[in-house]
Design an enzyme around this catalytic site. Sequence first.
Site, PDB file in Angstrom:
ATOM      1  CB  THR A  90       7.680  39.937  38.039  1.00  0.00           C
ATOM      2  OG1 THR A  90       8.666  40.925  38.331  1.00  0.00           O
ATOM      3  CG2 THR A  90       6.558  40.097  39.042  1.00  0.00           C
ATOM      4  CE1 TYR A 114       3.936  43.548  36.870  1.00  0.00           C
ATOM      5  CE2 TYR A 114       6.104  43.819  37.869  1.00  0.00           C
ATOM      6  CZ  TYR A 114       5.295  43.252  36.900  1.00  0.00           C
ATOM      7  OH  TYR A 114       5.822  42.392  35.973  1.00  0.00           O
TER       8      TYR A 114
HETATM    9  N1  LIG Z   1       9.634  43.328  30.716  1.00  0.00           N
HETATM   10  C1  LIG Z   1      10.138  42.808  31.844  1.00  0.00           C
HETATM   11  O1  LIG Z   1      11.293  43.071  32.228  1.00  0.00           O
HETATM   12  C2  LIG Z   1       9.326  41.833  32.665  1.00  0.00           C
HETATM   13  C3  LIG Z   1       9.899  41.294  33.821  1.00  0.00           C
HETATM   14  C4  LIG Z   1       9.145  40.398  34.586  1.00  0.00           C
HETATM   15  C5  LIG Z   1       7.874  40.032  34.174  1.00  0.00           C
HETATM   16  N2  LIG Z   1       7.334  40.567  33.058  1.00  0.00           N
HETATM   17  C6  LIG Z   1       5.989  40.157  32.666  1.00  0.00           C
HETATM   18  O2  LIG Z   1       6.024  39.750  31.314  1.00  0.00           O
HETATM   19  C7  LIG Z   1       4.753  40.006  30.696  1.00  0.00           C
HETATM   20  C8  LIG Z   1       4.967  40.715  29.383  1.00  0.00           C
HETATM   21  O3  LIG Z   1       5.634  41.944  29.624  1.00  0.00           O
HETATM   22  P1  LIG Z   1       6.207  42.889  28.466  1.00  0.00           P
HETATM   23  O4  LIG Z   1       7.429  43.538  28.981  1.00  0.00           O
HETATM   24  O5  LIG Z   1       6.233  42.126  27.188  1.00  0.00           O
HETATM   25  O6  LIG Z   1       5.072  44.015  28.432  1.00  0.00           O
HETATM   26  P2  LIG Z   1       4.168  44.558  27.254  1.00  0.00           P
HETATM   27  O7  LIG Z   1       3.367  45.700  27.787  1.00  0.00           O
HETATM   28  O8  LIG Z   1       5.005  44.766  26.040  1.00  0.00           O
HETATM   29  O9  LIG Z   1       3.206  43.312  26.987  1.00  0.00           O
HETATM   30  C9  LIG Z   1       2.008  43.104  27.675  1.00  0.00           C
HETATM   31  C10 LIG Z   1       0.927  42.893  26.620  1.00  0.00           C
HETATM   32  O10 LIG Z   1      -0.287  42.556  27.278  1.00  0.00           O
HETATM   33  C11 LIG Z   1      -1.348  43.288  26.673  1.00  0.00           C
HETATM   34  N3  LIG Z   1      -2.391  43.392  27.687  1.00  0.00           N
HETATM   35  C12 LIG Z   1      -2.301  43.947  28.921  1.00  0.00           C
HETATM   36  N4  LIG Z   1      -3.457  43.765  29.592  1.00  0.00           N
HETATM   37  C13 LIG Z   1      -4.297  43.088  28.754  1.00  0.00           C
HETATM   38  C14 LIG Z   1      -5.608  42.583  28.881  1.00  0.00           C
HETATM   39  N5  LIG Z   1      -6.326  42.744  29.999  1.00  0.00           N
HETATM   40  N6  LIG Z   1      -6.163  41.919  27.846  1.00  0.00           N
HETATM   41  C15 LIG Z   1      -5.459  41.736  26.702  1.00  0.00           C
HETATM   42  N7  LIG Z   1      -4.199  42.179  26.520  1.00  0.00           N
HETATM   43  C16 LIG Z   1      -3.628  42.847  27.553  1.00  0.00           C
HETATM   44  C17 LIG Z   1      -0.740  44.591  26.219  1.00  0.00           C
HETATM   45  O11 LIG Z   1      -1.468  45.213  25.180  1.00  0.00           O
HETATM   46  C18 LIG Z   1       0.654  44.139  25.764  1.00  0.00           C
HETATM   47  O12 LIG Z   1       0.681  43.735  24.411  1.00  0.00           O
HETATM   48  C19 LIG Z   1       3.928  40.781  31.720  1.00  0.00           C
HETATM   49  O13 LIG Z   1       3.033  39.879  32.343  1.00  0.00           O
HETATM   50  C20 LIG Z   1       4.970  41.275  32.718  1.00  0.00           C
HETATM   51  O14 LIG Z   1       4.411  41.439  34.008  1.00  0.00           O
HETATM   52  C21 LIG Z   1       8.029  41.462  32.271  1.00  0.00           C
END
Ligand SMILES: NC(=O)c1ccc[n+]([C@@H]2O[C@H](COP(=O)([O-])OP(=O)(O)OC[C@H]3O[C@@H](n4cnc5c(N)ncnc54)[C@H](O)[C@@H]3O)[C@@H](O)[C@H]2O)c1
Length: 298
Positions: A90, A114
Amino acid sequence: MVVDDLRAGRADFVGDAPLVRADVGDRSAMDRAFGDYGPFDGVLHFAASLSVSESVAKPLDYYANNVAGSASLIGAALEHGARAFVLSSTAAVYGTPERLPITERSRIAPINPYGRSKSMVERILADVQSSHGLRYAALRYFNASGADPAGGIGECHDPEWHLIPLALEAAAGLRPKLKLFGSDYPTPDGTCIRDYIHVSDLAQAHVLAIESLLSGGPGGVYNLGTGRGHSNREVLSAVERVVGLPVPAEPAPRRPGDPAELVADATRFRNDFGWQPRFDLDAIVDTAWRWLSAWKGL
Ligand SMILES: NC(=O)c1ccc[n+]([C@@H]2O[C@H](COP(=O)([O-])OP(=O)(O)OC[C@H]3O[C@@H](n4cnc5c(N)ncnc54)[C@H](O)[C@@H]3O)[C@@H](O)[C@H]2O)c1
């Protein structure tokens, strides 16, 4: 094969792949999953807890899930013969940047648990690559946004805290006025500036990265953004253009820890992979709106 314990995800978003409902940090569940569905060439690791404010309130939960859980998953991947590992990292690893746009050489100085948790996993992967040869790419996304243009998958966190879905829902009358956090930032219109990158552009980047790692091509840390920043007010204008309705919004104080401007320099990824993001802000908002309207039956 998809692993998700559905703490924040939805089984109906998984599509045709088998879903193993388990915590990625549960080593015996992962050993079973790798054994039952393997062998695997590599792992794309998206699972994480990702709310900045929640990470400040519950740091131990974030270190447990994002750091300890990832270390356990990396260990399982290694033991079961995976050769490549791609991490969702991120822009939060940079904290408040000294210079814009942000390159991969910018200082790593996260300002919340985070961001710190993700930078720790990056370090773990670098060490594991050196010692055990598991090749990795850490993809530092800026603001992931938009929805699958083919329909079916869109953004629906519960509670939602991302600007585009909140603004779309406010325009559609599905929620009261949107809070615009901070109008006195040192930016042209006083609101925060962010770099919005479409999920399909991110998805394509993951495919390129893992194929490269597996074929001996480049890897390491990469920014993923468009290189173009948009202020919160510009996002609201894009939503109004796409939806054709005003976004009811009210000014609110700045939130602690929100930098004024975050814009990526993704030259390194573009040069290494010939990748070019295809979706601009209006196209991002358009896909998000089409998905939300179908989902809510508007
Ligand atoms: N959305 C953004 O703008 C953004 C920006 C930078 C990085 N990210 C990274 O992208 C990734 C996905 O983010 P997102 O926005 O799709 O979020 P999201 O919450 O929709 O997806 C995360 C998924 O991981 C699952 N999860 C979390 N912990 C878990 C565990 N211990 N075991 C199994 N499943 C688990 C959740 O149920 C969920 O489906 C994350 O790692 C986040 O840090 C997102």
